[in-house]
Design a protein around this motif. Structure first.
Motif, mmCIF file in Angstrom:
data_model
loop_
_atom_site.group_PDB
_atom_site.id
_atom_site.type_symbol
_atom_site.label_atom_id
_atom_site.label_comp_id
_atom_site.label_asym_id
_atom_site.label_seq_id
_atom_site.Cartn_x
_atom_site.Cartn_y
_atom_site.Cartn_z
ATOM 1 N N ASP A 28 -23.206 35.100 -32.314
ATOM 2 C CA ASP A 28 -22.867 35.205 -31.051
ATOM 3 C C ASP A 28 -21.138 35.272 -31.014
ATOM 4 O O ASP A 28 -20.470 34.426 -31.185
ATOM 5 C CB ASP A 28 -23.274 33.820 -30.347
ATOM 6 N N ARG A 29 -20.786 36.641 -30.727
ATOM 7 C CA ARG A 29 -19.362 36.964 -30.496
ATOM 8 C C ARG A 29 -18.538 36.122 -29.605
ATOM 9 O O ARG A 29 -17.548 35.914 -29.741
ATOM 10 C CB ARG A 29 -18.981 38.291 -30.370
ATOM 11 N N GLN A 30 -19.275 35.627 -28.564
ATOM 12 C CA GLN A 30 -18.786 34.784 -27.417
ATOM 13 C C GLN A 30 -18.300 33.570 -28.107
ATOM 14 O O GLN A 30 -16.855 32.949 -27.580
ATOM 15 C CB GLN A 30 -19.667 34.483 -26.430
ATOM 16 N N ALA A 31 -18.966 32.887 -29.039
ATOM 17 C CA ALA A 31 -18.497 31.598 -29.708
ATOM 18 C C ALA A 31 -17.330 31.915 -30.484
ATOM 19 O O ALA A 31 -16.730 30.939 -30.745
ATOM 20 C CB ALA A 31 -19.751 31.075 -30.771
ATOM 21 N N TRP A 32 -17.288 33.165 -31.274
ATOM 22 C CA TRP A 32 -15.917 33.359 -31.980
ATOM 23 C C TRP A 32 -14.509 33.217 -31.059
ATOM 24 O O TRP A 32 -13.633 32.805 -31.694
ATOM 25 C CB TRP A 32 -16.040 34.840 -32.493
ATOM 26 N N LYS A 33 -14.671 33.450 -29.929
ATOM 27 C CA LYS A 33 -13.332 33.493 -29.055
ATOM 28 C C LYS A 33 -12.776 32.165 -28.968
ATOM 29 O O LYS A 33 -11.652 32.008 -28.814
ATOM 30 C CB LYS A 33 -13.718 33.727 -27.555
ATOM 31 N N ALA A 34 -13.507 30.961 -29.320
ATOM 32 C CA ALA A 34 -12.874 29.823 -29.267
ATOM 33 C C ALA A 34 -11.969 29.652 -30.449
ATOM 34 O O ALA A 34 -11.123 28.606 -30.741
ATOM 35 C CB ALA A 34 -13.940 28.537 -29.352
ATOM 36 N N TRP A 35 -12.053 30.396 -31.517
ATOM 37 C CA TRP A 35 -11.419 30.182 -32.996
ATOM 38 C C TRP A 35 -10.454 31.588 -33.077
ATOM 39 O O TRP A 35 -9.817 31.823 -34.148
ATOM 40 C CB TRP A 35 -12.318 30.352 -33.869
ATOM 41 N N ASP A 36 -10.027 32.293 -32.152
ATOM 42 C CA ASP A 36 -9.402 33.624 -32.266
ATOM 43 C C ASP A 36 -8.139 33.773 -31.557
ATOM 44 O O ASP A 36 -8.212 33.280 -30.201
ATOM 45 C CB ASP A 36 -10.426 34.857 -31.839
ATOM 46 N N THR A 37 -6.844 33.644 -32.389
ATOM 47 C CA THR A 37 -5.511 33.455 -31.474
ATOM 48 C C THR A 37 -5.370 34.335 -30.199
ATOM 49 O O THR A 37 -5.139 34.188 -29.299
ATOM 50 C CB THR A 37 -4.656 33.533 -32.647
ATOM 51 N N VAL A 38 -5.794 35.781 -30.575
ATOM 52 C CA VAL A 38 -5.423 36.699 -29.587
ATOM 53 C C VAL A 38 -6.212 36.433 -28.411
ATOM 54 O O VAL A 38 -5.986 36.417 -27.223
ATOM 55 C CB VAL A 38 -6.051 38.004 -30.090
ATOM 56 N N GLU A 39 -7.551 35.794 -28.422
ATOM 57 C CA GLU A 39 -8.429 35.332 -27.429
ATOM 58 C C GLU A 39 -7.805 34.054 -26.721
ATOM 59 O O GLU A 39 -7.800 33.905 -25.641
ATOM 60 C CB GLU A 39 -9.790 35.104 -28.037
ATOM 61 N N LEU A 40 -7.516 33.083 -27.544
ATOM 62 C CA LEU A 40 -6.834 32.022 -26.953
ATOM 63 C C LEU A 40 -5.703 32.159 -26.113
ATOM 64 O O LEU A 40 -5.337 31.268 -25.207
ATOM 65 C CB LEU A 40 -6.642 30.859 -28.273
ATOM 66 N N ILE A 41 -4.963 33.024 -26.547
ATOM 67 C CA ILE A 41 -3.470 33.361 -25.759
ATOM 68 C C ILE A 41 -3.842 33.488 -24.488
ATOM 69 O O ILE A 41 -3.037 33.313 -23.369
ATOM 70 C CB ILE A 41 -2.849 34.503 -26.495
ATOM 71 N N ALA A 42 -4.867 34.158 -24.074
ATOM 72 C CA ALA A 42 -5.335 34.645 -22.867
ATOM 73 C C ALA A 42 -5.415 33.512 -21.725
ATOM 74 O O ALA A 42 -5.222 33.524 -20.470
ATOM 75 C CB ALA A 42 -6.386 35.693 -22.730
ATOM 76 N N SER A 43 -5.844 32.385 -22.263
ATOM 77 C CA SER A 43 -6.225 31.067 -21.596
ATOM 78 C C SER A 43 -5.446 29.951 -21.957
ATOM 79 O O SER A 43 -5.532 28.927 -21.465
ATOM 80 C CB SER A 43 -7.888 30.778 -21.594
ATOM 81 N N ALA A 44 -4.282 30.450 -22.485
ATOM 82 C CA ALA A 44 -3.474 29.091 -23.120
ATOM 83 C C ALA A 44 -2.787 28.138 -21.983
ATOM 84 O O ALA A 44 -2.423 28.734 -20.908
ATOM 85 C CB ALA A 44 -2.480 29.592 -24.068
ATOM 86 N N ARG A 45 -3.114 27.050 -21.786
ATOM 87 C CA ARG A 45 -2.428 26.004 -21.013
ATOM 88 C C ARG A 45 -1.200 25.652 -21.136
ATOM 89 O O ARG A 45 -0.550 24.922 -20.291
ATOM 90 C CB ARG A 45 -3.344 24.856 -20.721
#
Length: 277
Positions: free
Chosen positions: A193-210
């Protein structure tokens, strides 16, 4: 959590030690290295955690980077853990990029990995609790790393707002979901499930960083893994989209080795020291 000191060497007025302990989180006996600068004899000091890359253990950074002299100059403790759980009962795989020495600093959800491979929780919770309780460390923290460890440093800092003052990396895997090293590890540890990968991917995490945590990345332009595995331009684009601060520095002629790290580690320690004050 009892500590057994297995190495103790004088270094730049302080001590370069290696400890062994039993990790509850990893269900594994683990080693970690800690450099205590001379100032640690008088007061509790901030900690810079270093996460090493594929095939490494706690020894690579302390023997190759030359960071101790800068830690002594700035009064910063250095902690360098191993890169995966260890032991005969810990799952492993063929090749250097999965299994022992390749924990990817995440919490695995898939068998046979899930029972031991919880490096995120070890780095974020268990190890700092031990360092802060047993050694001369405060709860003021920064984090850095190389390659797979650069992925770990950036993703862990972004996943845990408020826990670190700054984060940096040398030659990091910034978008593991988009490159072969990360895709192999994420498929094994996290499933399809690639959706689950987003929680561990820096580029993905940047988009929602608090938290707009200060980030520094150094990358050698002669790095043999630059175009296929590292792709710093993806991190740069992600940060530009949301206005996240990023100091990305490219260096002509430098490769993926510790010669590169040793050339600029002093600047990283000084940069973190400013944020740790």
């Amino acid at each position: 959590m009892s500590l057994e000191r297995i190495e103790h060497r004088a270094c730049f007025g302080g001590w370069q030690d290696v400890y062994r302990h039993r990790s509850t989180v990893l269900d594994s006996t683990m080693n970690f290295a800690v450099y205590l600068p001379p100032q640690a004899a008088q007061s509790r000091l901030p900690v810079l955690y270093w996460l090493s890359g594929l095939t490494c253990n706690e020894q690579n950074f302390i023997t190759k980077a030359g960071a101790q002299r800068y830690a002594a100059e700035h009064g910063v403790i250095l902690v360098a853990p191993d890169t995966s759980p260890r032991g005969d009962d810990v799952a492993d795989a063929e090749g250097y990029d999965l299994g022992k020495g390749a924990g990817f600093y995440l919490n695995a959800t898939q068998a046979p990995w899930a029972s031991h491979y919880r490096m995120h929780d070890y780095i974020v919770d268990e190890l700092p609790a031990l360092i802060e309780a047993e050694l001369a460390a405060s709860d003021v923290r920064a984090i850095s790393g190389h390659s797979m460890g650069g992925h770990g440093a950036l993703s862990i800092a972004l996943r845990n707002p408020g826990r670190y003052r700054s984060a940096s990396a040398f030659s990091p895997i910034v978008a593991p979901s988009q490159v072969p090293w990360g895709q192999k590890a994420f498929t094994a540890y996290l499933g399809e499930d690639r959706q689950a990968w987003k929680a561990w991917d820096t580029v993905e995490l940047i988009a929602s960083a608090r938290e707009h945590l200060p980030l520094r990345v150094d990358q050698g332009e002669a790095d043999e893994f630059l175009r296929e595995q590292l792709r710093p331009e993806l991190l740069q684009a992600a940060c530009e989209r949301v206005g996240h601060p990023l100091d990305l520095r490219l260096h002509a002629g430098y490769d993926h080795s510790y010669y590169f790290i040793a050339s600029f580690i002093g600047e990283h320690v000084a940069w973190h020291a400013q944020h740790l004050r």
